[in-house]
Design a protein around this motif. Structure first.
Motif, mmCIF file in Angstrom:
data_model
loop_
_atom_site.group_PDB
_atom_site.id
_atom_site.type_symbol
_atom_site.label_atom_id
_atom_site.label_comp_id
_atom_site.label_asym_id
_atom_site.label_seq_id
_atom_site.Cartn_x
_atom_site.Cartn_y
_atom_site.Cartn_z
ATOM 1 N N UNK A 242 17.488 7.358 13.891
ATOM 2 C CA UNK A 242 17.720 8.632 13.223
ATOM 3 C C UNK A 242 16.409 9.317 12.855
ATOM 4 N N UNK A 243 16.408 10.636 12.905
ATOM 5 C CA UNK A 243 15.241 11.413 12.492
ATOM 6 C C UNK A 243 15.077 11.297 10.981
ATOM 7 N N UNK A 244 13.868 10.931 10.529
ATOM 8 C CA UNK A 244 13.603 10.732 9.104
ATOM 9 C C UNK A 244 12.277 11.382 8.728
ATOM 10 N N UNK A 245 11.989 11.358 7.431
ATOM 11 C CA UNK A 245 10.783 11.990 6.910
ATOM 12 C C UNK A 245 9.537 11.180 7.249
ATOM 13 N N UNK A 246 8.403 11.881 7.270
ATOM 14 C CA UNK A 246 7.097 11.267 7.498
ATOM 15 C C UNK A 246 6.155 11.771 6.409
ATOM 16 N N UNK A 247 5.378 10.893 5.776
ATOM 17 C CA UNK A 247 4.377 11.378 4.814
ATOM 18 C C UNK A 247 3.460 12.408 5.470
ATOM 19 N N UNK A 248 3.126 13.448 4.738
ATOM 20 C CA UNK A 248 2.341 14.542 5.310
ATOM 21 C C UNK A 248 0.997 14.087 5.860
ATOM 22 N N UNK A 249 0.356 13.118 5.196
ATOM 23 C CA UNK A 249 -0.949 12.658 5.683
ATOM 24 C C UNK A 249 -0.822 12.031 7.071
ATOM 25 N N UNK A 250 0.249 11.267 7.288
ATOM 26 C CA UNK A 250 0.469 10.645 8.594
ATOM 27 C C UNK A 250 0.847 11.696 9.626
ATOM 28 N N UNK A 251 1.703 12.629 9.229
ATOM 29 C CA UNK A 251 2.104 13.712 10.139
ATOM 30 C C UNK A 251 0.875 14.485 10.627
ATOM 31 N N UNK A 252 -0.020 14.813 9.719
ATOM 32 C CA UNK A 252 -1.209 15.580 10.086
ATOM 33 C C UNK A 252 -2.124 14.782 11.007
ATOM 34 N N UNK A 253 -2.231 13.464 10.761
ATOM 35 C CA UNK A 253 -3.081 12.623 11.605
ATOM 36 C C UNK A 253 -2.519 12.520 13.023
ATOM 37 N N UNK B 136 0.622 13.752 24.085
ATOM 38 C CA UNK B 136 1.962 13.424 23.610
ATOM 39 C C UNK B 136 2.160 11.909 23.655
ATOM 40 N N UNK B 137 2.798 11.366 22.614
ATOM 41 C CA UNK B 137 2.974 9.914 22.522
ATOM 42 C C UNK B 137 4.288 9.583 21.828
ATOM 43 N N UNK B 138 4.714 8.340 21.999
ATOM 44 C CA UNK B 138 5.751 7.735 21.167
ATOM 45 C C UNK B 138 5.168 6.433 20.657
ATOM 46 N N UNK B 139 4.910 6.379 19.345
ATOM 47 C CA UNK B 139 4.295 5.222 18.712
ATOM 48 C C UNK B 139 5.345 4.411 17.973
ATOM 49 N N UNK B 140 5.090 3.120 17.834
ATOM 50 C CA UNK B 140 5.954 2.255 17.037
ATOM 51 C C UNK B 140 5.072 1.514 16.045
ATOM 52 N N UNK B 141 5.531 1.433 14.800
ATOM 53 C CA UNK B 141 4.730 0.763 13.791
ATOM 54 C C UNK B 141 5.462 0.700 12.469
ATOM 55 N N UNK B 142 4.712 0.545 11.396
ATOM 56 C CA UNK B 142 5.306 0.495 10.066
ATOM 57 C C UNK B 142 4.415 1.231 9.071
ATOM 58 N N UNK B 143 5.069 1.867 8.107
ATOM 59 C CA UNK B 143 4.378 2.660 7.097
ATOM 60 C C UNK B 143 4.225 1.840 5.823
ATOM 61 N N UNK B 144 2.998 1.752 5.339
ATOM 62 C CA UNK B 144 2.711 1.143 4.044
ATOM 63 C C UNK B 144 1.938 2.184 3.240
ATOM 64 N N UNK B 145 2.549 2.686 2.179
ATOM 65 C CA UNK B 145 1.922 3.772 1.438
ATOM 66 C C UNK B 145 1.834 5.003 2.311
ATOM 67 N N UNK B 146 0.629 5.519 2.504
ATOM 68 C CA UNK B 146 0.433 6.675 3.371
ATOM 69 C C UNK B 146 -0.416 6.291 4.582
ATOM 70 N N UNK B 147 -0.263 5.034 5.011
ATOM 71 C CA UNK B 147 -0.950 4.537 6.199
ATOM 72 C C UNK B 147 0.079 4.070 7.217
ATOM 73 N N UNK B 148 -0.120 4.472 8.463
ATOM 74 C CA UNK B 148 0.762 4.071 9.552
ATOM 75 C C UNK B 148 0.055 2.999 10.373
ATOM 76 N N UNK B 149 0.603 1.779 10.358
ATOM 77 C CA UNK B 149 0.056 0.657 11.110
ATOM 78 C C UNK B 149 0.759 0.619 12.472
ATOM 79 N N UNK C 155 -5.317 6.981 7.859
ATOM 80 C CA UNK C 155 -3.872 7.211 7.926
ATOM 81 C C UNK C 155 -3.244 6.572 9.153
ATOM 82 N N UNK C 156 -4.053 6.332 10.198
ATOM 83 C CA UNK C 156 -3.576 5.721 11.440
ATOM 84 C C UNK C 156 -4.437 4.505 11.754
ATOM 85 N N UNK C 157 -3.831 3.325 11.712
ATOM 86 C CA UNK C 157 -4.565 2.095 11.994
ATOM 87 C C UNK C 157 -3.818 1.288 13.044
ATOM 88 N N UNK C 158 -4.549 0.756 14.023
ATOM 89 C CA UNK C 158 -3.901 -0.134 14.981
ATOM 90 C C UNK C 158 -3.910 -1.549 14.425
#
Length: 232
Positions: A149-160, A167-180, A214-217
């Motif tokens: 389902x389409x859900x919200x994204x923290x603005x800091x992650x969205x901007x990053x 164009x990409x499709x990423x998979x990960x997990x959000x902790x605070x305002x960081x996307x791993x 905001x974006x970490x591998x």
């Protein structure tokens, strides 16, 4: 019909205490849930829901607003110390994208030692955050939860993510305002799931900017060694 999905990130600092609290309204089926996560900043957060079953948007908003007021009355503030505001998304919020993430599978205890030494497998740290796929198509950034389902994204992650060059499709997990980020499923509009995982992970390392918190591998290990670049 427009659907407003609201999310607030609150923080509390006093003495040695440095805590965070997240609260959000998330769609499920024809209703909504009010979810929360809390804990020491940077650590694994405890998650839960304030609604045992889905409720109307009006009911969810009442629960959400009350929870935010209670936390702010206890001294929690947003990062910029301003009153938190909602994150409003497009009319497709809550819609099923048809995309499904690959979930974890359990293994027998007697398989663990074999998997640790099998070069066909790698190891990654689990951050116990909120599972989230993010698709970038041109200027459109879409957050997708584990149910598709389409859900919200923290603005800091969205901007990053918006700053990524392709164009990409990423998979990960959000902790605070960081996307791993731990997987790269689509690149430049092409499905690359058929490629080997190390190739996809190398694509993540090459794609993400090195100095964006905001974006970490996710660091990946093979042969019992943590690899700084994700590959041997």
């Amino acid at each position: 019909m427009n659907t407003n999905i609201t999310s607030t990130f609150l923080y509390f600092r006093e003495g040695n205490s440095d805590k965070e609290y997240h609260v959000a309204i998330e769609p499920e089926g024809n209703g909504y849930h009010v979810t929360y996560a809390y804990g020491r900043r940077g650590n694994t957060l405890t998650t839960g829901s304030k609604t045992r079953q889905s409720v109307t948007l009006a009911e969810a908003t009442t629960i959400y607003d009350k929870l935010v007021r209670q936390k702010m009355a206890k001294g929690y503030r947003t990062e910029d110390n301003q009153k938190p505001g909602p994150i409003t998304h497009a009319r497709d919020a809550g819609e099923d994208t048809g995309i499904r993430c690959q979930l974890l599978s359990s293994v027998d205890e007697n398989q663990v030692s074999h998997l640790l030494t099998d070069k066909r497998y790698c190891l990654q740290e689990k951050h116990d955050g909120r599972r989230l796929m993010i698709r970038k198509t041109g200027n459109q950034i879409t957050g997708i939860n584990r149910r598709g389902l389409v859900v919200s994204i923290p603005n800091t992650i969205r901007q990053a993510v918006d700053k990524l060059p392709v164009d990409v499709l990423l998979d990960g997990e959000v902790v605070g305002e960081t996307y791993h980020v731990f997987d790269l499923l689509e690149l430049k509009g092409h499905d690359i799931r058929h490629k080997g995982y190390l190739s996809r992970h190398a694509g993540i390392v090459a794609l993400l900017p090195p100095n964006d918190g905001s974006l970490l591998w996710v660091t990946t290990a093979m042969d019992s060694e943590w690899c700084a670049c994700g590959l041997r």
